[in-house]
Enzyme design. Sequence first.
Site, mmCIF file in Angstrom:
data_model
loop_
_atom_site.group_PDB
_atom_site.id
_atom_site.type_symbol
_atom_site.label_atom_id
_atom_site.label_comp_id
_atom_site.label_asym_id
_atom_site.label_seq_id
_atom_site.Cartn_x
_atom_site.Cartn_y
_atom_site.Cartn_z
ATOM 1 N N SER A 109 0.843 -1.196 0.000
ATOM 2 C CA SER A 109 0.000 0.000 0.000
ATOM 3 C C SER A 109 0.881 1.250 0.000
ATOM 4 O O SER A 109 1.670 1.457 -0.918
ATOM 5 C CB SER A 109 -0.964 -0.037 1.181
ATOM 6 O OG SER A 109 -1.963 0.938 1.069
ATOM 7 N N GLU A 201 -1.897 -2.764 -7.985
ATOM 8 C CA GLU A 201 -3.116 -3.067 -7.234
ATOM 9 C C GLU A 201 -3.632 -1.755 -6.671
ATOM 10 O O GLU A 201 -2.890 -0.773 -6.593
ATOM 11 C CB GLU A 201 -2.835 -4.076 -6.108
ATOM 12 C CG GLU A 201 -1.855 -3.620 -5.040
ATOM 13 C CD GLU A 201 -2.491 -2.770 -3.948
ATOM 14 O OE1 GLU A 201 -3.701 -2.937 -3.669
ATOM 15 O OE2 GLU A 201 -1.781 -1.910 -3.382
ATOM 16 N N HIS A 271 -4.928 -5.390 -1.507
ATOM 17 C CA HIS A 271 -5.804 -5.089 -0.370
ATOM 18 C C HIS A 271 -6.942 -6.095 -0.200
ATOM 19 O O HIS A 271 -7.815 -5.894 0.653
ATOM 20 C CB HIS A 271 -6.407 -3.692 -0.525
ATOM 21 C CG HIS A 271 -5.445 -2.580 -0.246
ATOM 22 N ND1 HIS A 271 -4.539 -2.143 -1.194
ATOM 23 C CD2 HIS A 271 -5.236 -1.811 0.846
ATOM 24 C CE1 HIS A 271 -3.816 -1.153 -0.693
ATOM 25 N NE2 HIS A 271 -4.223 -0.927 0.550
#
Length: 298
Positions: A109, A201, A271
């Site tokens: 992330s 992502e 995630h």
Amino acid sequence: MIRPDYLKKGDKVAIVCTARKFSKEEAELAIELMNSWGLEVVLGDTIGLDNYQLGGTDQQRADDFTKQLKDPEIKAIWCARGGYGTVRIIDDIDFTGFVDHPKWIVGFSDVTVLHSHIHNLGVETIHGIMAFSVAKSLVDSRDSLYRALFGQEISYTIHSDRSNKIGQGQGELVGGNLSILYSLLGSVSSMNTEGKILFIEDLDEYLYHLDRMLHNLKRNGLLSGLAGLVVGGMTDMHDNAIPFGYDAKQIILSITAEYDYPIVFDFPAGHGEENLALNLGREVKLEVNQDRTQLTFL
């Protein structure tokens, strides 16, 4: 690429905040996991700090990360959680000597800031679960991080999505969170993706945001020379009241239509429920067939 030494029992792993705050109580499950692997956990100075959303001030977070980089007893730095904040400190972290004495940097992330910046230093990192993620992580995700840290063989085989673009490619695996990669364009932390396999992502984005980000990556040359594209979870995507007209897969296929490299969708990293560890900077072979897709770390 320079590969840090793999971990062994008795090694020390530091948990630090580079972004959102993280308490000592929240760290308990992560400590238990590391202890079960024979590792000793050192909590960084930022664990337990509370600066609104962040785990301490920018200076405190930069100093803590630098401290763990400089400590020869720390063999890996495990980022506590994502959110936002790593880009605020990246230019204040002192990486002097890191290339000569590298250690594993682990997270995903917002930690993509570190992955991208450190890739430009020529050192491998690990995209994988963070300390915060342990409570909800699947066994496969935790086991994959163990294999990545301890140097065990890694190869992932998944069922192929019908939207995949068939083919084979080989190159260094790079990437991470798309929104972060997009935000780094034009900075010293932005990567050269030529000849590499790009992993992306994202979470909680509008479809038109996804379209805009990918067009910007394309205009900056990050999509044209790839050896392959691995698309992880595009989780909880949103649309407007007036539909954008394309879903995430259709957007990606449209923007990359002129390129002939293989593309795999729904790779179990990001995630989503499953987040398999990826050694970024490692040479990988991507084989996308009609029925199955295999990503092998060489």
